[in-house]
Design a protein around this motif. Structure first.
Motif, PDB file in Angstrom:
ATOM      1  N   ILE A 246      -0.061   3.416   2.287  1.00  0.00           N
ATOM      2  CA  ILE A 246       0.690   3.871   3.448  1.00  0.00           C
ATOM      3  C   ILE A 246      -0.099   3.578   4.714  1.00  0.00           C
ATOM      4  O   ILE A 246      -1.292   3.912   4.800  1.00  0.00           O
ATOM      5  CB  ILE A 246       0.961   5.387   3.381  1.00  0.00           C
ATOM      6  CG1 ILE A 246       1.701   5.756   2.100  1.00  0.00           C
ATOM      7  CG2 ILE A 246       1.741   5.855   4.606  1.00  0.00           C
ATOM      8  CD1 ILE A 246       3.122   5.300   2.035  1.00  0.00           C
ATOM      9  N   SER A 247       0.529   2.945   5.683  1.00  0.00           N
ATOM     10  CA  SER A 247      -0.094   2.754   6.994  1.00  0.00           C
ATOM     11  C   SER A 247       0.549   3.724   7.976  1.00  0.00           C
ATOM     12  O   SER A 247       1.770   3.753   8.110  1.00  0.00           O
ATOM     13  CB  SER A 247       0.106   1.316   7.492  1.00  0.00           C
ATOM     14  OG  SER A 247      -0.587   0.411   6.678  1.00  0.00           O
ATOM     15  N   ARG A 248      -0.270   4.532   8.623  1.00  0.00           N
ATOM     16  CA  ARG A 248       0.201   5.459   9.651  1.00  0.00           C
ATOM     17  C   ARG A 248      -0.517   5.110  10.938  1.00  0.00           C
ATOM     18  O   ARG A 248      -1.741   5.224  11.009  1.00  0.00           O
ATOM     19  CB  ARG A 248      -0.097   6.903   9.251  1.00  0.00           C
ATOM     20  CG  ARG A 248       0.694   7.378   8.046  1.00  0.00           C
ATOM     21  CD  ARG A 248       0.259   8.747   7.596  1.00  0.00           C
ATOM     22  NE  ARG A 248      -1.062   8.716   6.984  1.00  0.00           N
ATOM     23  CZ  ARG A 248      -1.788   9.797   6.717  1.00  0.00           C
ATOM     24  NH1 ARG A 248      -1.340  10.993   7.056  1.00  0.00           N
ATOM     25  NH2 ARG A 248      -2.974   9.693   6.142  1.00  0.00           N
ATOM     26  N   ASP A 249       0.242   4.656  11.935  1.00  0.00           N
ATOM     27  CA  ASP A 249      -0.347   4.105  13.151  1.00  0.00           C
ATOM     28  C   ASP A 249      -1.281   2.975  12.725  1.00  0.00           C
ATOM     29  O   ASP A 249      -0.836   2.026  12.121  1.00  0.00           O
ATOM     30  CB  ASP A 249      -1.041   5.191  13.968  1.00  0.00           C
ATOM     31  CG  ASP A 249      -0.050   6.251  14.447  1.00  0.00           C
ATOM     32  OD1 ASP A 249       1.089   5.862  14.790  1.00  0.00           O
ATOM     33  OD2 ASP A 249      -0.387   7.442  14.456  1.00  0.00           O
ATOM     34  N   ASP A 250      -2.574   3.088  12.965  1.00  0.00           N
ATOM     35  CA  ASP A 250      -3.499   2.022  12.557  1.00  0.00           C
ATOM     36  C   ASP A 250      -4.368   2.450  11.376  1.00  0.00           C
ATOM     37  O   ASP A 250      -5.403   1.842  11.098  1.00  0.00           O
ATOM     38  CB  ASP A 250      -4.402   1.632  13.745  1.00  0.00           C
ATOM     39  CG  ASP A 250      -3.600   0.999  14.869  1.00  0.00           C
ATOM     40  OD1 ASP A 250      -2.671   0.232  14.564  1.00  0.00           O
ATOM     41  OD2 ASP A 250      -3.898   1.284  16.038  1.00  0.00           O
ATOM     42  N   LYS A 251      -3.968   3.497  10.665  1.00  0.00           N
ATOM     43  CA  LYS A 251      -4.765   4.032   9.569  1.00  0.00           C
ATOM     44  C   LYS A 251      -4.066   3.787   8.240  1.00  0.00           C
ATOM     45  O   LYS A 251      -2.894   4.100   8.075  1.00  0.00           O
ATOM     46  CB  LYS A 251      -4.987   5.526   9.789  1.00  0.00           C
ATOM     47  CG  LYS A 251      -5.781   6.218   8.701  1.00  0.00           C
ATOM     48  CD  LYS A 251      -6.054   7.671   9.062  1.00  0.00           C
ATOM     49  CE  LYS A 251      -4.784   8.482   9.103  1.00  0.00           C
ATOM     50  NZ  LYS A 251      -5.038   9.921   9.379  1.00  0.00           N
ATOM     51  N   LYS A 252      -4.804   3.227   7.269  1.00  0.00           N
ATOM     52  CA  LYS A 252      -4.246   2.973   5.942  1.00  0.00           C
ATOM     53  C   LYS A 252      -4.762   4.020   4.955  1.00  0.00           C
ATOM     54  O   LYS A 252      -5.931   4.362   4.958  1.00  0.00           O
ATOM     55  CB  LYS A 252      -4.616   1.572   5.452  1.00  0.00           C
ATOM     56  CG  LYS A 252      -3.921   0.460   6.229  1.00  0.00           C
ATOM     57  CD  LYS A 252      -4.166  -0.894   5.594  1.00  0.00           C
ATOM     58  CE  LYS A 252      -3.390  -1.998   6.314  1.00  0.00           C
ATOM     59  NZ  LYS A 252      -3.565  -3.304   5.678  1.00  0.00           N
ATOM     60  N   THR A 253      -3.853   4.508   4.096  1.00  0.00           N
ATOM     61  CA  THR A 253      -4.203   5.532   3.124  1.00  0.00           C
ATOM     62  C   THR A 253      -3.576   5.185   1.783  1.00  0.00           C
ATOM     63  O   THR A 253      -2.414   4.792   1.724  1.00  0.00           O
ATOM     64  CB  THR A 253      -3.695   6.918   3.569  1.00  0.00           C
ATOM     65  OG1 THR A 253      -4.159   7.198   4.880  1.00  0.00           O
ATOM     66  CG2 THR A 253      -4.185   8.001   2.623  1.00  0.00           C
ATOM     67  N   LEU A 254      -4.346   5.336   0.725  1.00  0.00           N
ATOM     68  CA  LEU A 254      -3.826   5.114  -0.623  1.00  0.00           C
ATOM     69  C   LEU A 254      -3.131   6.389  -1.085  1.00  0.00           C
ATOM     70  O   LEU A 254      -3.737   7.462  -1.122  1.00  0.00           O
ATOM     71  CB  LEU A 254      -4.972   4.760  -1.568  1.00  0.00           C
ATOM     72  CG  LEU A 254      -4.573   4.158  -2.919  1.00  0.00           C
ATOM     73  CD1 LEU A 254      -3.921   2.797  -2.732  1.00  0.00           C
ATOM     74  CD2 LEU A 254      -5.795   4.033  -3.816  1.00  0.00           C
ATOM     75  N   LEU A 255      -1.854   6.283  -1.408  1.00  0.00           N
ATOM     76  CA  LEU A 255      -1.087   7.418  -1.915  1.00  0.00           C
ATOM     77  C   LEU A 255      -0.973   7.272  -3.430  1.00  0.00           C
ATOM     78  O   LEU A 255      -0.378   6.322  -3.929  1.00  0.00           O
ATOM     79  CB  LEU A 255       0.300   7.452  -1.274  1.00  0.00           C
ATOM     80  CG  LEU A 255       1.110   8.732  -1.477  1.00  0.00           C
ATOM     81  CD1 LEU A 255       0.494   9.887  -0.689  1.00  0.00           C
ATOM     82  CD2 LEU A 255       2.563   8.537  -1.053  1.00  0.00           C
TER      83      LEU A 255
END
Length: 293
Positions: A54-63
């Motif tokens: 998931i990319s939120r704004d400029d931050k990527k996170t593994l869900l």
């Protein structure tokens, strides 16, 4: 005969959902990519199988499987499928103006097993109420079935509100969680646990000391001193250690070093390499060779 007086208890809503915008349950194929978008309502994504990025704004996170992420209104976001496996996701978007929703801003939760049935209920009611295509990431309007189940939309709303309330309950009753309505200044023993939770949630992004302090309602000096005293590490050192531990998993999954540096938001590949060696005494290449030998 004396007439009995009854007193009516007025029910106040912790949160109230006014509109449902879209509902999806879909399989994301390998290397699936949905381009960045934003909208003026909330979106919730639950990973039901494997994992997605998931990319939120400029931050990527593994869900990961069993986790749910909240995307606030007007937040740019995009979704990438697992590069090795198909992933299943449940997505629902809705309008809720209640102030309590501020609790969910930029949050990721692991959904407790005892409330997962609410997700199933929402999906089941949606399929009996609306025309839900097998796969349509561009869905922008729900269409009612010719003979929808009675009260289906209301049950979706009720189940979703119950899910949100129970997620808040689950988090705010943990010893390590930050209370939404009550200050925790009288219990600093779990402060470091709250900070660690935030660092773990942002291992695929960047989070500043100012943001952490604001999130848990403490001063920056207090969180730094308390964390150092109770863990022996500075917050930044611990954060980097979490990132390097995660990088080891990505190396074992055969991601390239430049990919890993980007996913974990290091300033550059040399910065990642230098940090990795400082914390492990090996370069990423040496570590990869050691696990392959």
């Amino acid at each position: 005969m004396e007439e009995k007086i009854f007193y009516k208890y007025k029910i106040s809503n912790v949160l109230s959902i006014s509109e449902i915008v879209t509902i999806h349950y879909q399989k994301l194929t390998k290397n699936y990519l949905f381009p960045k978008e934003k909208h003026d309502f909330w979106e919730v994504i639950y990973c039901d199988k494997n994992e997605i990025l998931i990319s939120r704004d400029d931050k990527k996170t593994l869900l990961k499987k069993g986790q749910i992420v909240f995307l606030k209104p007007d937040q740019y976001h995009s979704v990438e499928g697992d590069k090795k496996n198909d992933a299943n996701v449940f997505i629902i978007s809705f309008v809720c103006k209640s102030r309590t929703m501020n609790y969910f801003r930029d949050k990721i939760f692991t959904v407790p097993d005892d409330i997962k049935h609410l997700l199933s209920s929402i999906i089941g009611e949606a399929k009996q109420t609306f025309i839900i295509p097998d796969f349509n990431p561009n869905l922008s309007k729900l269409e009612l079935k010719n003979n929808p189940s009675i009260g289906g939309a209301q049950l979706i709303k009720n189940n979703l509100e119950e899910l949100l309330i129970k997620l808040i309950r689950a988090e705010t009753t943990k010893p390590s969680s930050a209370e939404i309505f009550i200050s925790k200044l009288d219990n600093s023993n779990s402060l470091e646990d709250e900070i660690i939770d935030i660092l773990k949630e942002n291992v695929y992004g960047n989070v500043s000391l100012d943001a952490i302090a604001s999130s848990i309602h403490y001063g920056k000096t207090t969180i730094c001193k308390t964390f150092k005293k109770n863990t022996g590490y500075s917050i930044i050192s611990y954060y980097l250690a979490l990132k390097i531990d995660e990088s080891k998993k990505l190396i074992r999954q055969n991601h390239s070093f430049s990919q890993i540096a980007e996913l974990l938001c290091f300033d550059s590949l040399p910065h990642f390499t230098k940090t990795f060696k400082r914390l492990t005494t090996m370069t990423p290449r040496e570590y990869k060779n050691s696990i392959l030998s």
